[in-house]
Design a protein around this motif. Sequence first.
Motif, PDB file in Angstrom:
ATOM      1  N   TYR A  17       0.809  -1.225   0.000  1.00 42.55           N
ATOM      2  CA  TYR A  17       0.000   0.000   0.000  1.00 42.55           C
ATOM      3  C   TYR A  17       0.843   1.277   0.000  1.00 42.55           C
ATOM      4  O   TYR A  17       0.669   2.113  -0.906  1.00 42.55           O
ATOM      5  CB  TYR A  17      -1.005  -0.024   1.161  1.00 42.55           C
ATOM      6  N   PRO A  18       1.755   1.462   0.981  1.00 42.95           N
ATOM      7  CA  PRO A  18       2.554   2.697   0.910  1.00 42.95           C
ATOM      8  C   PRO A  18       3.342   2.801  -0.400  1.00 42.95           C
ATOM      9  O   PRO A  18       3.445   3.885  -0.969  1.00 42.95           O
ATOM     10  CB  PRO A  18       3.510   2.569   2.102  1.00 42.95           C
ATOM     11  N   LEU A  19       3.858   1.675  -0.867  1.00 40.98           N
ATOM     12  CA  LEU A  19       4.682   1.719  -2.071  1.00 40.98           C
ATOM     13  C   LEU A  19       3.860   2.027  -3.328  1.00 40.98           C
ATOM     14  O   LEU A  19       4.412   2.345  -4.370  1.00 40.98           O
ATOM     15  CB  LEU A  19       5.439   0.400  -2.260  1.00 40.98           C
ATOM     16  N   LYS A  75       1.690   4.433  -3.460  1.00 42.93           N
ATOM     17  CA  LYS A  75       1.349   5.872  -3.471  1.00 42.93           C
ATOM     18  C   LYS A  75       2.506   6.681  -4.054  1.00 42.93           C
ATOM     19  O   LYS A  75       3.594   6.700  -3.479  1.00 42.93           O
ATOM     20  CB  LYS A  75       1.071   6.351  -2.033  1.00 42.93           C
TER      21      LYS A  75
END
Lengths: 310, 326
Positions: free
Chosen positions: A116-118, A120
């Motif tokens: 998920y963070p990657l 964005k």
Amino acid sequence: MEKIKENISHHRKSVFAGRGMPASTGEKCMSIFAYTVMGLFSLIAILPCLHVISKAISNGPDVTAGNIYFWPVGFQLETVFYVLTKTAFPTALKNSLIVTGFGTVISMITTITTAYPLSKPEFKGRKVITLLYVISMVFFGGMIPAYMVVRSLGLLDTYAACILPFAIVQFNMFIVKNYFESLPESIEESARVDGAGDLRILVSIVCPMSKPVIATVSLLYAINYWNNYFHAMMYTKSPNMNTLQVYLYNIISNSQDFVENLASGNFMINITSEGMVAAAVTLSLIPMIILYPFVSKFMIQGITIGSVKG
Amino acid sequence: MKALAKPSAAVSGKTGWKYKVRSFFLYVKRHPAMYLMLVPGLFFMIIYKFVPLYGILIAFKDYNIFLGNNPIDAIAQSDWVGLKHFHRLFSSSQFMKVLSNTLIINGLKIVWLFPIPIICAILLNEIRKVTFRKFAQTAIYMPYFFSWVVIFGIFYSLFGSYGTVNTVITALGGSRIGFFTDTKVFRSVLVFTEGWKEIGYNTVIYLAAITGIDMTLYEAARVDGAGKLRQIWHITMPGLLPTIVLMLILKVGHILETGFEQVLVFYNPGVYDVADIIQTYVYRLGMGQMDFPLSTALGLFNSVVAFILIVGANAVSRKLLGRSIW
């Protein structure tokens, strides 16, 4: 009238003879060829499975005499029950279920929270972290160094040894990340305006929208854990920690466990060591065969999802 | 990103890295959860992927596992010996044997098995009866999900010394064939079972590529009077070509790495001569003979060559197809 009709049809035939006719005979040949070859391939794929299932449920004396081909001779379930109750099979099955169950859950949590963070573009540090994962995918320490790490952590002979080293498969993480990137930003944006935090958005908005990829990747992980033989064999030594694959390998390559079992007195006409190996193999196939329709559907999706980026 | 970030930095009058650091901390402050989420993944990756990279030093030391507090600490405590283990490795006769076995076995697999899924996909695509097509696809795809141990169990029952096939052979008056013990036959068993497991999966990949071909091309060809074979040759094959090239590049790129678990499960001391590949030898050196440095050295050699092959394969893929493998 009749003659004219005949003439016309004759005429049409002759017109098509130059171009259409070869195509239609060619098409027929092609079709026959396709059915024959694919029928043959299907048989080659299915017959070995039928053989081992037949062996598991055929009469003992026929199994020993080698009379079993691709269909059961007689019918009995004693061997299957014997394997399920009197051998180490249930322990191995339990171990495999634990490793596969916990492993898949741990892997999915790790994979989703990493992806998920990657996914964005505005996430600071995205390039560095992504690069770390690519590096870890390309450079591999090797079998012995990996073993030394597991041993140093005191994990040998534990379930953790069969799970944690494989908790995150980079390739799967990238599949999920690519999928997250393809989701529309607007829904997340509106949730953010309503004051939802990042974790909240991931759990209640992104995950429900990503059911197909989550199903696909979960199955990839589950199959990996379930089928893993080498690492389970290397990292667990005691018999009561054997996973199903390790146990199956041991009984196939030397049916010692079964021979001892048979020698211990409870002789039954239908129970043969060969039949018991076949029964154990058959039993281990059952979860795969039950899951197969889902697995194949999702795996085909997975191939398409995975090939979006290539 | 850079193009966007630069003007805004100029507008706010802040210089390069100061602005970057400030906006980084601002982002971290606003999105702490994003960084917490990364923790589990990074934790597992560092411990199980990066610490083993440190373990590569074992290949350059006289490693004694009992030094220090634990096997990893023992690496630091052991003495450096430079390339001694690599000299040992390259001067041993085993090395050339396992290297050539690896190349031969995986080369045979590519030569015999690579074209089959392409043919299968084309043929499946020609089958009009949906039920039969589904059935065939399901049947050949299924073995992909079986583990090598299960496949070994199935084929050992069929092809073992006293298996079904040998029963038939002896009944017909022939002599038994040691499929798992005869050095002349064993590689064929590896190739055959590899095909049994993998053909369906690869077929599905090619089928997916075929469905991407524009259907109107076939109609146009039919109107022009092209027969089935011509349609396949002039439309399906060119449509499949990128996938074919990509798969071939991948297979060649991974030639040193594939087949480990299969060989480990299928082989036995009787066929080590023809079946022992690099990774099975790494395993036996390390876990069997406890020669950790030599095993690590061979593993490192394998990783480095495999790395070069894969990077090379990627370069070829970029040049030919304009896209990267990963």
